[in-house]
Structure formats: structure tokens, C-alpha cells
Design a protein around this motif. Structure first.
Motif, PDB file in Angstrom:
ATOM      1  N   SER A  28       0.952  -1.145  -0.053  1.00 35.61           N
ATOM      2  CA  SER A  28      -0.070  -0.036  -0.035  1.00 35.61           C
ATOM      3  C   SER A  28       0.829   1.337   0.015  1.00 35.61           C
ATOM      4  CB  SER A  28      -0.849   0.010   1.156  1.00 35.61           C
ATOM      5  OG  SER A  28      -0.035   0.184   2.509  1.00 35.61           O
ATOM      6  N   LYS A  29       0.223   2.362  -0.357  1.00 32.34           N
ATOM      7  CA  LYS A  29       1.101   3.445  -0.109  1.00 32.34           C
ATOM      8  C   LYS A  29       1.501   3.788   1.390  1.00 32.34           C
ATOM      9  CE  LYS A  29      -1.495   5.901  -3.894  1.00 32.34           C
ATOM     10  NZ  LYS A  29      -2.222   6.938  -4.341  1.00 32.34           N
ATOM     11  N   GLN A  30       0.755   3.416   2.196  1.00 30.93           N
ATOM     12  CA  GLN A  30       1.261   3.601   3.414  1.00 30.93           C
ATOM     13  C   GLN A  30       2.381   2.776   3.792  1.00 30.93           C
ATOM     14  OE1 GLN A  30      -2.270   2.511   5.296  1.00 30.93           O
ATOM     15  NE2 GLN A  30      -3.028   4.629   5.822  1.00 30.93           N
ATOM     16  N   GLU A  31       2.343   1.439   3.414  1.00 30.33           N
ATOM     17  CA  GLU A  31       3.535   0.638   3.422  1.00 30.33           C
ATOM     18  C   GLU A  31       4.749   1.149   2.868  1.00 30.33           C
ATOM     19  OE1 GLU A  31       5.703  -2.583   4.886  1.00 30.33           O
ATOM     20  OE2 GLU A  31       3.794  -1.653   5.569  1.00 30.33           O
ATOM     21  N   ASN A  32       4.730   1.671   1.629  1.00 29.01           N
ATOM     22  CA  ASN A  32       5.816   2.227   0.949  1.00 29.01           C
ATOM     23  C   ASN A  32       6.389   3.426   1.804  1.00 29.01           C
ATOM     24  OD1 ASN A  32       5.660   0.458  -1.161  1.00 29.01           O
ATOM     25  ND2 ASN A  32       4.101   1.631  -2.600  1.00 29.01           N
ATOM     26  N   ALA A  33       5.463   4.188   2.120  1.00 28.91           N
ATOM     27  CA  ALA A  33       6.010   5.507   3.009  1.00 28.91           C
ATOM     28  C   ALA A  33       6.684   4.945   4.068  1.00 28.91           C
ATOM     29  CB  ALA A  33       4.863   6.139   3.414  1.00 28.91           C
TER      30      ALA A  33
END
Length: 113
Positions: A28-33
Motif C-alpha cells: 500500500s502507499k502507507q507501507e511504501n511510505a
């Protein structure tokens, strides 16, 4: 005819499974961040380790530059030992910082639901 239907079903299942695995592998975008933040922190730590090594090298070089033919041998030996100790201390400190950077990378944050 029955064989063809079974083969189609099998093929469909294979593609469906592949598609689900592909979706499951996406972060997810959160995981990537989170991963980017961890990587940035570890990179900063490694940059600090490099700076510690460089500073130690400069300090040791300055000590060695004080050696001269006019100094007594014991003075030059002492300067050489001090320079070596400075390099070793800087390397040990930098190694610890790099170990900590590796530990930061190894503790990748747990995904949030």
C-alpha cells in the motif's frame, strides 16, 4: 469435450491464483511510505558513519603531519600510535553506527490493517 472443459477450468484457476498473488504482493502507499522512512533513516545513519570515519582520518592525518626528522624518535612513535588509535576509535564508532543502520533496516515496520 469434458477434457477441454477441465483444461479451461484449470487454466482459469491458474490465472486467478496468479492474479491474487500479484495483488497480495503489492504494498500500500502507507507501507511504501513506512519503508521509505526506514530506508532514509538507515541511509542517514550510514552517512553519519562515513562522516565519523572521515573526521577520524583527518584528525589522524593532522597528528601524523606533526612528525618530523627533528623530533626525537619517541615523539614520532607516540604521534603514530595516537594517529592509529584515533583511526581505530573512529572505525569502531562508525562500525557501531553501521550495525545500528542494519538493525533499523531489519526491523521493517509491521503493516497496519
Amino acid at each position: 469435450m469434458k477434457h477441454t472443459t477441465t483444461l479451461r477450468r484449470f487454466t482459469l484457476c491458474v490465472f486467478a491464483t496468479a492474479g491474487l498473488l500479484t495483488l497480495a504482493a503489492c504494498d500500500s502507499k502507507q507501507e511504501n511510505a513506512r519503508e521509505d522512512a526506514v530506508e532514509k533513516k538507515a541511509d542517514n545513519m550510514e552517512n553519519k558513519a562515513d562522516a565519523v570515519r572521515d573526521a577520524g582520518e583527518r584528525k589522524a592525518d593532522a597528528m601524523e603531519s606533526k612528525k618530523s626528522m627533528s623530533n626525537p624518535g619517541a615523539t614520532n612513535d607516540s604521534l603514530e600510535k595516537s594517529a592509529d588509535a584515533t583511526r581505530n576509535a573512529a572505525d569502531a564508532t562508525a562500525d557501531k553506527i553501521e550495525d545500528n543502520a542494519d538493525a533499523v533496516r531489519d526491523q521493517s515496520p509491521a503493516p497496519t490493517p
